[in-house]
Every structure is written in structure tokens, then in C-alpha cells.
Design an enzyme around this catalytic site. Structure first.
Site, PDB file in Angstrom:
ATOM      1  N   ASN A  81      17.307  35.076  13.034  1.00  7.70           N
ATOM      2  CA  ASN A  81      16.390  35.981  12.351  1.00  7.70           C
ATOM      3  C   ASN A  81      17.235  37.129  11.816  1.00  7.70           C
ATOM      4  O   ASN A  81      17.582  38.057  12.542  1.00  7.70           O
ATOM      5  CB  ASN A  81      15.334  36.481  13.354  1.00  7.70           C
ATOM      6  CG  ASN A  81      14.305  37.376  12.706  1.00  7.70           C
ATOM      7  OD1 ASN A  81      14.411  37.712  11.526  1.00  7.70           O
ATOM      8  ND2 ASN A  81      13.315  37.778  13.472  1.00  7.70           N
ATOM      9  N   ARG A  97      14.364  32.225  10.317  1.00  6.12           N
ATOM     10  CA  ARG A  97      13.027  32.776  10.156  1.00  6.12           C
ATOM     11  C   ARG A  97      12.963  33.479   8.801  1.00  6.12           C
ATOM     12  O   ARG A  97      13.741  34.378   8.521  1.00  6.12           O
ATOM     13  CB  ARG A  97      12.750  33.782  11.259  1.00  6.12           C
ATOM     14  CG  ARG A  97      11.403  34.378  11.075  1.00  6.12           C
ATOM     15  CD  ARG A  97      11.105  35.415  12.084  1.00  6.12           C
ATOM     16  NE  ARG A  97       9.782  35.943  11.807  1.00  6.12           N
ATOM     17  CZ  ARG A  97       9.273  36.983  12.425  1.00  6.12           C
ATOM     18  NH1 ARG A  97       9.963  37.575  13.360  1.00  6.12           N
ATOM     19  NH2 ARG A  97       8.087  37.418  12.112  1.00  6.12           N
ATOM     20  N   HIS A 141       3.447  37.062  10.390  1.00 10.35           N
ATOM     21  CA  HIS A 141       3.395  36.678  11.809  1.00 10.35           C
ATOM     22  C   HIS A 141       2.909  35.240  12.005  1.00 10.35           C
ATOM     23  O   HIS A 141       2.424  34.877  13.075  1.00 10.35           O
ATOM     24  CB  HIS A 141       2.475  37.631  12.622  1.00 10.35           C
ATOM     25  CG  HIS A 141       3.070  38.993  12.806  1.00 10.35           C
ATOM     26  ND1 HIS A 141       2.353  40.148  12.673  1.00 10.35           N
ATOM     27  CD2 HIS A 141       4.330  39.373  13.104  1.00 10.35           C
ATOM     28  CE1 HIS A 141       3.143  41.190  12.870  1.00 10.35           C
ATOM     29  NE2 HIS A 141       4.348  40.746  13.123  1.00 10.35           N
ATOM     30  N   ARG A 152       4.123  51.957  10.882  1.00  5.12           N
ATOM     31  CA  ARG A 152       3.379  51.758   9.625  1.00  5.12           C
ATOM     32  C   ARG A 152       1.933  52.228   9.761  1.00  5.12           C
ATOM     33  O   ARG A 152       1.338  52.073  10.824  1.00  5.12           O
ATOM     34  CB  ARG A 152       3.358  50.271   9.244  1.00  5.12           C
ATOM     35  CG  ARG A 152       4.712  49.679   8.979  1.00  5.12           C
ATOM     36  CD  ARG A 152       4.565  48.251   8.438  1.00  5.12           C
ATOM     37  NE  ARG A 152       5.851  47.608   8.374  1.00  5.12           N
ATOM     38  CZ  ARG A 152       6.159  46.469   9.008  1.00  5.12           C
ATOM     39  NH1 ARG A 152       5.245  45.835   9.732  1.00  5.12           N
ATOM     40  NH2 ARG A 152       7.360  45.953   8.895  1.00  5.12           N
ATOM     41  N   GLU A 179       8.239  32.416  18.961  1.00  2.00           N
ATOM     42  CA  GLU A 179       8.438  32.033  17.555  1.00  2.00           C
ATOM     43  C   GLU A 179       9.646  31.110  17.393  1.00  2.00           C
ATOM     44  O   GLU A 179       9.639  30.194  16.577  1.00  2.00           O
ATOM     45  CB  GLU A 179       8.629  33.307  16.714  1.00  2.00           C
ATOM     46  CG  GLU A 179       7.352  34.105  16.582  1.00  2.00           C
ATOM     47  CD  GLU A 179       7.577  35.575  16.303  1.00  2.00           C
ATOM     48  OE1 GLU A 179       8.168  36.269  17.160  1.00  2.00           O
ATOM     49  OE2 GLU A 179       7.158  36.046  15.241  1.00  2.00           O
TER      50      GLU A 179
END
Ligand code: ADP
Length: 400
Positions: A7, A91, A180, A241, A385
Site C-alpha cells: 500500500n 492497493r 474502503h 477531514r 484488507e
């Protein structure tokens, strides 16, 4: 057979080496962090033995070199050399509407990815660097891209379109993509196993609450709506965020406060959310601790965070018309019973009721936290993941 999962982000490279035999297990994982920044370091973990040290990592190239050096360190006996790696899975955050399914990376694929870089300018360039650096170090090893947007590919138009003139979607690709997805794929499948019911019969709300956070309404085997949008800024309040705000705020900041687009981008993506409200940071653990000690801003941050998740749950119950399961995953939701309880508070009239004891017991592990009376099953499922990426990589490379 060994699969390496990568990733590659703007300032970090996360990696995991996966052994596919015997149902699959992790041999090693780690992170090269703060690339190109002061204080860069590497953390490497082999079978529970972790090392961490500061090291100069001026660029991704150096980061990949360090990662391979540690993975092939004879002291660890996990990899003699890179030729033992059968494939590398990357990813990818954004498929840009061009790629949906996981894909074998070829020169043509890279070219297409470069064409939609503008849709995910923070994520796609470092993902592409990851591919190039891997190719330099392992030229003959096949590489696969697995897209976070894949899970949401079947959202209906009424959910993914923004109410703007249609050409903005058709010509410029401005629409909701959702993210996601790799985590949602994992937890939805695992939830179906835990519930003992086929995936395509289930109506679920999936909450991924990590540093980034999003929520998905899942019906009959597909995501029918999700909170993140064209970018990961939309939706829930997150570590740094804002999540949903009136887009008019952007015009106001520009016109009245003379802020540049880059400054506004930085404010909304990196200085807001839990950090902005608490003034403390983006780590929910410290915020809850301070809130417990009576800090009002931290308390407000927790209240706002959970209130916004609750609002989405209400909206998605309306979308689904029925709810079989509410699933919690990722750092905050896997580990924090207080946050889960607050989110579910007063939702018993919708059939959602947490069992206090089960909730308290379920920290960082898989479990069911709903009460006997709860019509909706409430599950906590630590996400994985990398496992999804490893399995996709094997399938695409025909290694299984
Ligand atoms: P991401 O993959 O989005 O970076 P993770 O899923 O690893 O994030 O989640 C990281 C976040 O989880 C941290 O920012 C931290 O706030 C939160 N977290 C971890 N443990 C706890 C805990 N016990 N209580 C509350 N929050 C936690």
C-alpha cells in the site's frame, strides 16, 4: 507460495508478506513512514517480533530498497531472495470508473491509470510509484492492482450521481465512487459467515471507522450507497477531514477569507475533523481520555463524531427498508466500546440494541455485541484488507 501486498501512499509504504499455504498466514509486515520528511522511520514485524528505527528515507525508491532488505534479511529466515515472491498485490484507492475488477498490471494498464490521476491526485501517483519501484526490484514478478472503488461499482445511478448537469459526470467523471471497498468486501463476507446466511440475502450497514471513515448500505450482495464520494472527503467526520459540509463554505473561505484552493483543501482534508474540533489531534484514544477528564472540546468532538455516524445509519435504514446486521470495523470501531455504544444509543426503536457486557468485552476481536432483544445483529469484525488483496492477486495471476 509468497505474495507481497503493498500500500504505497504519499509519505508511507505499508507492506505485508503473505504465505498462501494452509489457509494463509502473514509472515511479516511493516511500514516505511514519513518518506521525504524529517524523522522518517521503518517498523518491521516478523512473527510478533517488532523492530523500529529512524532512518533517512528521502524518496519511495529508498523506502522500497529498505523494505526488501529487511524482508530478505537472513536473520529472519522468511525470504532468501525476492525470486521467492510469486506475485505482488497493490492497493489502489481509485479505479476512476475505468477499472472495476482487480487487474494484472501491464504497460497499457499503467497508461490508463495515468489518464485518471486527476480524480485521485493524492492517492494514484504514489500507487503508481509503488508499481514502478516494484518493477525495478522484481522485474519478472507479476503485479496486480486491487481497487477500493470496486465494491461500490453497482451502486444505482440515483445514489452515485450528484445533482449537477449530467455532462459533469459523463464528460469529467464527477460522481460518487466510494472508498474502503476492500475492507467492506472482507467484513461483508465474514458477516455472512457469522450470520450463517448467504451474502446475497442480507441487508447490512457496514461502518469502517478508522482514521478515514465511511459507511456503506449493503443489499443483496452489493453496495447500494456509501458516504465517501468523488474523493474521501465526503461523508462522516474523520480524523482530520470534515466529512459533509455545505459546499458554500468553500466559496465563503475563498471570497471572504481570501484562502487559496490549496489552503482550503489543506484545511478541510488535514486540519479538520477530530483534530479541528478537539484541537488535540486525530487519535480517538487521546480524545476520549481527555473527554473523560472533562475537556469540553474533546467531548464535543466525540459527540459530533458519533452523531454523524448515527445520522447515516438512520438514512441507510431508510434506503434499505430493513436491516439484518450493523457491522463495525477499523481502528476506532474495532477497539472502542464507548463509541459503538454512543452510536447505537436510543436506536432500540429501530431494532438496534447493544448488550453492554458483550460490547465491553469485544475489543480488537471479532464478536457479536447485540442484546437478545435486538432485531438487528450488531457485529464487530476486525478488517483484513491485505487478505482480500492477496486472494485477488492469486486469482488474477492464476496461482490458485
Ligand atoms: P486507517 O487504516 O484509516 O489509518 P485504522 O483502521 O488503523 O486507520 O484506525 C486508526 C485509528 O484507530 C487511530 O487514528 C485511532 O484513533 C483509532 N483507534 C485505535 N485504537 C483505538 C481505541 N482503543 N479507541 C479509540 N480509537 C482507537
Amino acid at each position: 507460495m509468497k505474495i507481497l501486498i503493498i500500500n504505497s501512499g504519499s509519505s508511507s509504504i505499508k507492506y505485508k508478506l503473505y504465505e498462501t499455504g494452509d489457509g494463509g498466514s502473514y509472515l511479516a509486515d511493516g511500514i516505511v513512514a514519513k518518506i521525504g520528511e524529517p524523522g522518517s522511520y521503518i517498523r518491521h514485524n516478523v512473527r510478533g517480533h517488532e523492530i523500529e528505527y529512524e532512518v533517512s528515507v528521502p524518496n519511495h525508491s529508498k523506502g522500497f530498497e529498505l523494505m526488501i532488505r529487511l524482508l530478505t534479511d537472513p536473520g529472519y529466515k522468511i525470504l532468501r531472495n525476492v525470486s521467492e515472491i510469486a506475485a505482488v498485490g497493490h492497493r489502489f484507492v481509485q479505479g476512476g470508473g475505468v477499472f472495476e475488477e482487480s487487474v494484472l498490471i501491464t504497460e497499457e494498464v499503467i497508461k490508463k491509470m495515468e489518464e485518471y490521476v486527476h480524480l485521485a491526485p493524492l492517492h494514484t501517483p504514489p500507487n503508481l510509484i509503488g508499481i514502478r519501484e516494484t518493477k525495478k526490484l522484481m522485474p519478472d514478478v507479476p503485479q496486480v492492482a486491487v481497487f477500493d472503488t470496486f465494491f461500490h461499482k453497482d451502486m444505482p445511478m440515483k445514489a452515485y450521481l450528484y445533482p449537477m448537469p449530467l455532462t459533469y459526470c459523463t464528460k469529467y467523471g464527477i460522481r460518487k465512487y466510494g472508498f474502503h471497498g476492500t475492507s467492506f468486501r472482507y467484513v461483508s463476507r465474514e458477516a455472512s459467515v457469522m450470520l450463517g446466511r448467504p451474502l446475497n440475502e442480507l441487508k447490512m450497514i457496514l461502518c469502517h471507522l478508522g482514521n478515514g471513515a465511511s459507511i456503506s448500505a449493503f443489499s443483496n450482495g452489493r453496495s447500494v450507497d456509501t458516504s465517501m464520494g468523488l474523493t474521501p472527503l465526503e461523508g462522516l467526520m474523520m480524523g482530520t477531514r470534515t466529512g459533509d459540509i455545505d459546499p458554500g463554505v468553500v466559496f465563503y473561505l475563498s471570497r471572504e477569507l481570501n484562502m487559496s484552493i490549496d489552503e482550503i483543501d489543506d484545511l478541510l482534508n488535514k486540519k479538520s475533523g477530530l483534530l479541528g474540533i478537539s484541537g488535540l489531534g486525530n487519535d480517538m484514544r487521546s480524545i476520549i481520555k481527555k473527554a473523560d477528564e472533562g475537556d469540553e472540546k474533546c467531548n464535543l468532538a466525540v459527540e459530533m463524531y458519533t452523531y454523524r455516524v448515527k445520522k447515516y445509519i438512520g438514512a441507510y435504514i431508510a434506503v434499505l427498508g430493513k436491516l439484518d446486521a450493523l457491522v463495525f470495523t477499523a481502528g476506532v470501531a474495532e477497539n472502542n466500546p464507548v463509541i459503538r455504544a454512543k452510536i447505537c444509543e436510543n436506536l432500540d426503536y429501530l431494532g438496534i440494541e447493544v448488550d453492554e457486557e458483550k460490547n465491553k468485552r469485544t475489543v480488537g476481536v471479532r464478536g457479536e455485541i447485540s442484546s437478545e432483544r435486538s432485531a438487528v445483529r450488531i457485529l464487530v469484525i476486525p478488517t483484513d484488507e491485505e487478505k482480500v488483496i492477496a486472494l485477488d492477486t492469486m486469482r488474477v495471476c492464476k496461482l490458485q
